[in-house]
Design a protein around this motif. Structure first.
Motif, mmCIF file in Angstrom:
data_model
loop_
_atom_site.group_PDB
_atom_site.id
_atom_site.type_symbol
_atom_site.label_atom_id
_atom_site.label_comp_id
_atom_site.label_asym_id
_atom_site.label_seq_id
_atom_site.Cartn_x
_atom_site.Cartn_y
_atom_site.Cartn_z
ATOM 1 N N MET A 1 20.637 -58.378 79.019
ATOM 2 C CA MET A 1 19.445 -59.136 79.252
ATOM 3 C C MET A 1 18.626 -58.673 80.595
ATOM 4 O O MET A 1 17.555 -58.933 80.791
ATOM 5 N N SER A 2 18.983 -57.048 80.613
ATOM 6 C CA SER A 2 18.197 -56.527 82.049
ATOM 7 C C SER A 2 16.634 -56.092 81.650
ATOM 8 O O SER A 2 15.909 -55.686 82.276
ATOM 9 N N ASP A 3 16.470 -56.002 80.310
ATOM 10 C CA ASP A 3 15.409 -55.493 79.796
ATOM 11 C C ASP A 3 14.340 -56.722 79.619
ATOM 12 O O ASP A 3 13.109 -56.770 79.160
ATOM 13 N N ILE A 4 14.848 -57.825 79.882
ATOM 14 C CA ILE A 4 14.097 -59.129 79.739
ATOM 15 C C ILE A 4 13.482 -59.428 80.915
ATOM 16 O O ILE A 4 14.127 -59.653 81.957
ATOM 17 N N PRO A 5 12.124 -59.543 80.951
ATOM 18 C CA PRO A 5 11.378 -59.704 82.264
ATOM 19 C C PRO A 5 11.859 -61.221 82.790
ATOM 20 O O PRO A 5 12.197 -62.066 81.986
ATOM 21 N N SER A 6 11.809 -61.483 84.111
ATOM 22 C CA SER A 6 12.383 -62.824 84.703
ATOM 23 C C SER A 6 11.224 -63.809 84.281
ATOM 24 O O SER A 6 10.215 -63.637 83.997
ATOM 25 N N PHE A 7 11.707 -65.029 84.090
ATOM 26 C CA PHE A 7 10.889 -66.162 83.800
ATOM 27 C C PHE A 7 10.530 -66.719 85.030
ATOM 28 O O PHE A 7 10.974 -66.875 85.895
ATOM 29 N N PRO A 8 9.100 -67.146 84.792
ATOM 30 C CA PRO A 8 8.476 -67.851 86.193
ATOM 31 C C PRO A 8 9.388 -69.076 86.561
ATOM 32 O O PRO A 8 9.835 -69.787 85.653
ATOM 33 N N LYS A 9 9.866 -69.368 87.855
ATOM 34 C CA LYS A 9 10.597 -70.303 88.226
ATOM 35 C C LYS A 9 9.725 -71.563 88.567
ATOM 36 O O LYS A 9 10.260 -72.702 88.191
ATOM 37 N N SER A 10 8.666 -71.274 89.266
ATOM 38 C CA SER A 10 7.720 -72.507 89.941
ATOM 39 C C SER A 10 6.514 -72.489 89.228
ATOM 40 O O SER A 10 5.668 -71.656 89.015
ATOM 41 N N ILE A 11 6.675 -73.938 88.261
ATOM 42 C CA ILE A 11 5.541 -73.847 87.300
ATOM 43 C C ILE A 11 4.934 -75.123 87.873
ATOM 44 O O ILE A 11 5.251 -76.066 88.283
ATOM 45 N N GLY A 12 3.596 -75.020 87.866
ATOM 46 C CA GLY A 12 2.418 -75.904 88.167
ATOM 47 C C GLY A 12 1.744 -76.717 86.846
ATOM 48 O O GLY A 12 1.552 -75.851 85.831
ATOM 49 N N LEU A 13 1.402 -77.745 86.911
ATOM 50 C CA LEU A 13 0.885 -78.254 85.628
ATOM 51 C C LEU A 13 -0.451 -79.115 86.607
ATOM 52 O O LEU A 13 -0.320 -80.125 87.262
ATOM 53 N N LEU A 14 -1.532 -78.776 86.226
ATOM 54 C CA LEU A 14 -2.596 -79.271 86.744
ATOM 55 C C LEU A 14 -3.275 -80.560 86.128
ATOM 56 O O LEU A 14 -3.668 -80.339 84.880
ATOM 57 N N LEU A 15 -3.478 -81.704 86.581
ATOM 58 C CA LEU A 15 -3.796 -82.789 85.928
ATOM 59 C C LEU A 15 -4.963 -83.559 86.583
ATOM 60 O O LEU A 15 -4.785 -83.802 87.776
ATOM 61 N N TYR A 16 -5.978 -83.775 85.825
ATOM 62 C CA TYR A 16 -7.305 -84.332 86.286
ATOM 63 C C TYR A 16 -7.482 -85.729 85.556
ATOM 64 O O TYR A 16 -7.092 -85.587 84.191
ATOM 65 N N PRO A 17 -8.342 -86.754 85.929
ATOM 66 C CA PRO A 17 -8.629 -87.701 84.974
ATOM 67 C C PRO A 17 -9.204 -87.473 83.623
ATOM 68 O O PRO A 17 -10.259 -86.358 83.668
ATOM 69 N N GLY A 18 -8.808 -87.872 82.716
ATOM 70 C CA GLY A 18 -9.430 -87.490 81.374
ATOM 71 C C GLY A 18 -8.957 -86.146 80.904
ATOM 72 O O GLY A 18 -9.504 -85.587 79.919
ATOM 73 N N PHE A 19 -7.647 -85.850 81.158
ATOM 74 C CA PHE A 19 -6.825 -84.509 80.330
ATOM 75 C C PHE A 19 -6.481 -85.245 79.296
ATOM 76 O O PHE A 19 -6.284 -86.283 78.942
ATOM 77 N N GLU A 20 -6.051 -84.111 78.347
ATOM 78 C CA GLU A 20 -5.697 -84.445 76.875
ATOM 79 C C GLU A 20 -4.119 -84.473 76.840
ATOM 80 O O GLU A 20 -3.624 -83.340 77.327
ATOM 81 N N ALA A 21 -3.484 -85.466 76.468
ATOM 82 C CA ALA A 21 -1.979 -85.754 76.588
ATOM 83 C C ALA A 21 -1.284 -84.492 76.128
ATOM 84 O O ALA A 21 -0.668 -83.850 76.829
ATOM 85 N N LEU A 22 -1.631 -84.226 74.619
ATOM 86 C CA LEU A 22 -0.785 -83.239 74.178
ATOM 87 C C LEU A 22 -1.157 -81.816 74.591
ATOM 88 O O LEU A 22 -0.088 -81.027 74.567
ATOM 89 N N ASP A 23 -2.223 -81.364 75.054
ATOM 90 C CA ASP A 23 -2.478 -80.175 75.774
ATOM 91 C C ASP A 23 -1.313 -79.925 76.827
ATOM 92 O O ASP A 23 -0.838 -78.893 77.096
ATOM 93 N N ALA A 24 -1.294 -81.051 77.704
ATOM 94 C CA ALA A 24 -0.110 -80.793 78.832
ATOM 95 C C ALA A 24 1.401 -80.912 78.049
ATOM 96 O O ALA A 24 2.294 -80.072 78.459
ATOM 97 N N VAL A 25 1.742 -81.876 77.432
ATOM 98 C CA VAL A 25 3.018 -81.857 76.848
ATOM 99 C C VAL A 25 3.508 -81.204 75.755
ATOM 100 O O VAL A 25 4.742 -80.846 75.863
ATOM 101 N N GLY A 26 2.586 -80.527 75.155
ATOM 102 C CA GLY A 26 3.054 -79.385 74.215
ATOM 103 C C GLY A 26 3.808 -78.088 74.798
ATOM 104 O O GLY A 26 5.110 -78.198 74.610
ATOM 105 N N PRO A 27 3.393 -77.576 75.600
ATOM 106 C CA PRO A 27 3.790 -76.413 76.352
ATOM 107 C C PRO A 27 4.922 -77.099 77.230
ATOM 108 O O PRO A 27 6.035 -76.226 77.521
#
Lengths: 238, 238
Positions: free
Chosen positions: A1-27
């Motif tokens: 697995m040493s040739d696999i780049p590390s996966f990001p650990k700290s993930i942020g999801l930016l939410l504002y009023p009127g965002f589209e639900a599946l846009d966020a929840v899909g990924p």
């Protein structure tokens, strides 16, 4: 697995009023599945907004019933490796009749988070879904880059980033560390493509198998460009 | 439009701790898009749980950050026309090692809502996603019916409903007024299929076009049955 780049650990999801639900929840769903596998159990999610108030999807009864809870404000958000930015009617403040949707403070946060600020290092990755690309564009992140957005509002949304090359026929676009995906459902395909080079094949296969997601594996496989009759929009400024 | 059956107006979404996010948000997104069209602006959504406490997706850090807000309890829920029941690890309390996930009160609510109780009329439609079928099965709603569920846990989940015929190769199954859909993503395809006979063609086309959903239009189009190597489970009891 040493040739696999590390996966990001700290993930942020930016939410504002009127965002589209599946846009966020899909990924996010792809990440929800991933975090059940050994090596990914320590993924962290911060849901970031201007305050900790619940965020509604819109003004209609049906949308107002759906409220999401932030975990952090711009001021308390931790160091992020990756920031996910969904679209939604709430970020289209430059269109006639939608002037009340002011997300300038979110755009400023995107600008700072992407480039780094105070003791915060720059993001490793920015990732927009649908017209979440507007926030990246207005923060200057798409200047000189290729990008995409949803196809139902393509030409109009492209106005938010006159220095970007907006690619019409694209389920998603990667330019450097900036991922932009097409409308709503495309976000999950983009996230699975992001995982492609960063998680072991058998893990990715299991994630798709659990999600039972009818995956689009090629970024050019985008019938919605033709469906909505859109063409590339080239940079109008340098 | 007189030959189009009326669309359910009062829609309930049942959420319990440990539900799967996309199970709920996939079909809800289709409805979120629909409610922007004339004739559908008055759709109502009730998010129903045992209390009004925020509901987390699970125990892992990444999942615990995602909390959903109910709008109603079992006692305050209004008359519903349709009830959506997502799956998730939180409803698999009959599997070894998961005895703590007790959703008996949710199952009792499903039983009552489906059949009608007090001044409440029976549901027009019940609709499960993924292993949300467990709640329908345990409430007796699937007795003598055909149904489906996700393919990654198919045979195990089928144990929850020994009087049902569990169909392996099915993106979704309709039996009377009971819709059961396969794993996670299948919920959105099921909801779009539900809309097929109940909203005008041009509206449905626009919903799919906005969602940019790579739609599965045939209920037998289900490669995940083979992928997970599952076969029909016939009723063991009458």
């Amino acid at each position: 697995m040493s040739d696999i780049p590390s996966f990001p650990k700290s993930i942020g999801l930016l939410l504002y009023p009127g965002f589209e639900a599946l846009d966020a929840v899909g990924p996010i769903e792809a990440l929800n599945c991933l975090c059940n596998f050994p090596g990914y159990e320590d993924l962290k999610l911060s849901i970031i907004s201007r305050s900790l108030e619940p965020i509604a999807l819109g003004d209609r009864d049906f949308l107002r019933a759906q409220k999401y809870l932030p975990t952090h404000t711009f001021d308390t958000a931790p160091q992020l490796d990756m920031l996910l930015i969904p679209g939604g009617m709430g970020s289209i403040d430059f269109l006639p009749g939608t002037e009340s949707n002011n997300v300038d403070d979110y755009i400023e946060y995107v600008r700072k988070a992407y480039g780094g600020y105070d003791s915060y290092k720059p993001l490793q990755y920015a990732f927009s879904i649908c017209n979440g690309a507007i926030l990246l564009a207005k923060a200057g992140v798409l200047d000189g880059r290729k990008a995409t957005t949803n196809k139902s509002g393509f030409a109009l949304i492209a106005q938010s980033g006159p220095k970007a090359h907006w690619v019409a026929r694209a389920r998603w676009v990667v330019d450097g560390n900036v991922w932009t995906t097409s409308g709503v459902s495309a976000g999950a395909d983009g996230m699975l493509a992001f995982m492609e080079a960063r998680v072991p094949k058998d893990v990715l296969k299991s994630v798709v198998g659990v999600m039972e997601w009818r995956r689009v594996s090629s970024k050019e496989d985008d019938p919605f460009a033709e469906w909505h009759g859109v063409e590339d929009v080239l940079p109008k400024q340098k």
